[in-house]
Scaffold this active site. Sequence first.
Site, PDB file in Angstrom:
ATOM      1  N   VAL A  12       0.836  -1.182  -0.177  1.00 49.41           N
ATOM      2  CA  VAL A  12      -0.071   0.005  -0.101  1.00 49.41           C
ATOM      3  C   VAL A  12       0.935   1.189   0.023  1.00 49.41           C
ATOM      4  CG1 VAL A  12      -1.778   1.080   1.260  1.00 49.41           C
ATOM      5  CG2 VAL A  12      -1.802  -1.270   1.248  1.00 49.41           C
ATOM      6  N   ALA A  72       4.240   4.124   3.378  1.00 47.55           N
ATOM      7  CA  ALA A  72       4.075   2.858   2.500  1.00 47.55           C
ATOM      8  C   ALA A  72       4.303   1.861   3.389  1.00 47.55           C
ATOM      9  CB  ALA A  72       4.767   2.608   1.137  1.00 47.55           C
ATOM     10  N   LYS A  73       3.692   0.606   3.188  1.00 49.30           N
ATOM     11  CA  LYS A  73       3.737  -0.641   3.921  1.00 49.30           C
ATOM     12  C   LYS A  73       3.350  -1.834   3.031  1.00 49.30           C
ATOM     13  CE  LYS A  73       4.877  -1.508   8.243  1.00 49.30           C
ATOM     14  NZ  LYS A  73       6.011  -0.662   8.951  1.00 49.30           N
ATOM     15  N   GLY A  74       4.137  -2.947   3.080  1.00 47.79           N
ATOM     16  CA  GLY A  74       3.880  -4.030   2.518  1.00 47.79           C
ATOM     17  C   GLY A  74       3.962  -5.278   3.239  1.00 47.79           C
ATOM     18  N   ASP A  88      10.876  -5.394   8.344  1.00 52.16           N
ATOM     19  CA  ASP A  88       9.635  -5.237   9.160  1.00 52.16           C
ATOM     20  C   ASP A  88       9.598  -6.622   9.970  1.00 52.16           C
ATOM     21  OD1 ASP A  88       6.783  -4.862  10.496  1.00 52.16           O
ATOM     22  OD2 ASP A  88       6.957  -3.175   9.324  1.00 52.16           O
TER      23      ASP A  88
END
Length: 411
Positions: free
Chosen positions: A56, A101-103, A142
């Site tokens: 995202v 953002a993050k995934g 992460d």
Amino acid sequence: MNALAATSRNFRQAARLLGLDSKLQKSLLIPLREIKVECTIPKDDGTLATFVGFRVQHDNSRGPMKGGIRYHPEVDPDEVNALAQLMTWKTAVAAVPYGGAKGGIGCTPGELSRSELERLTRVFTQKIHDLIGINTDVPAPDMGTNAQTMAWILDEYSKFHGHSPAVVTGKPIDLGGSLGRDAATGRGVMYATEALLTEYSESISGSTFVIQGLGNVGSWAAKLIHQKGGKIVAVGDVTGAIRNKSGIDIPALLKHRSEGGSLEDFYGAEVMDAAELLVHECDVLVPCALGGVLNRENAAEVKARFIIEGANHPTDTEADEILAKKGVIVLPDIYANSGGVVVSYFEWVQNIQGFMWDEEKVNRELQKYMKNAFQNIKDMCKSQNCNLRMGAFTLGVNRVAKATLLRGWEA
């Protein structure tokens, strides 16, 4: 209330304080792009396995988007969306020139071999390589990922775009990683704690601490707080919890765990009920594990005077209200655990410059960023007459809103 709902609620409260119109609020809240990809790999036994990957990209008004990639069986679009949005405000609060953002990939890393993890990472990179980049979207490690994961992403991305060390941060030092990056989030937690206690004419030295979580963030925070003279009277991780009212020998505990020992067989403390950890007597509570651990079930029993949110969203909305009524000071996650993204920014800068900083400079610059951010949050709290969480959110939202308006994106 889940993380996405809580983050959106905090955003709307900040937007109201700032007087942002509904059109601009909607523009700031909706992600720029949501990516969902299928990743099929051959397993070591020759069978095929399919996983779903997400990315995202929330906002890029202030610069390239930035955020981690996590490998976890419970990765879902709502969680990734919330964390991407949180990164937008976090980078703005920290005053680094990024968006959020993050995934993630829905998988259980412990059930995959090293070669299977490598294949999965490379396939995921192949699917998103044209949507990330040095000036577009810069991933980082992460939960469930690490420096080796970033090395695989860098290598696969470079096959399409040429050598691009700045495309990811949190890399191994030998591939352009930054000195001090491994300790950065925990060190940032320590600097944030220092800033808050100084504001209340107190210090780390002589204060008592309870730390939940002894992963990367919690273990570094514990080590550095201990070095500063803080007395850590209880700690907990997934295996249990221990306490010692005279203070736990943190270097000995970390050595014990690195040699495969558990908390429960550590000689320097007594075992306690893990459910009691968060309500144990202390001056400062530092949750560095999962989200939602402070809630309506336990918030009223919290005895700490200060809470430093080393984890993302450890305090749910109901707990926030209960703690506020009790007079507990909560230092929010979007500031308290921003040390990692600040040093990621330093790594990105070093890669672009082709010039490596020494660790002393990294730590000195991190301390400066954390002190400046705390001062900015305090100033916002004063001008808006709000608590630290809302002060931080208002600071971040205001910076992103200004960048959006300056670009002419509000329509």
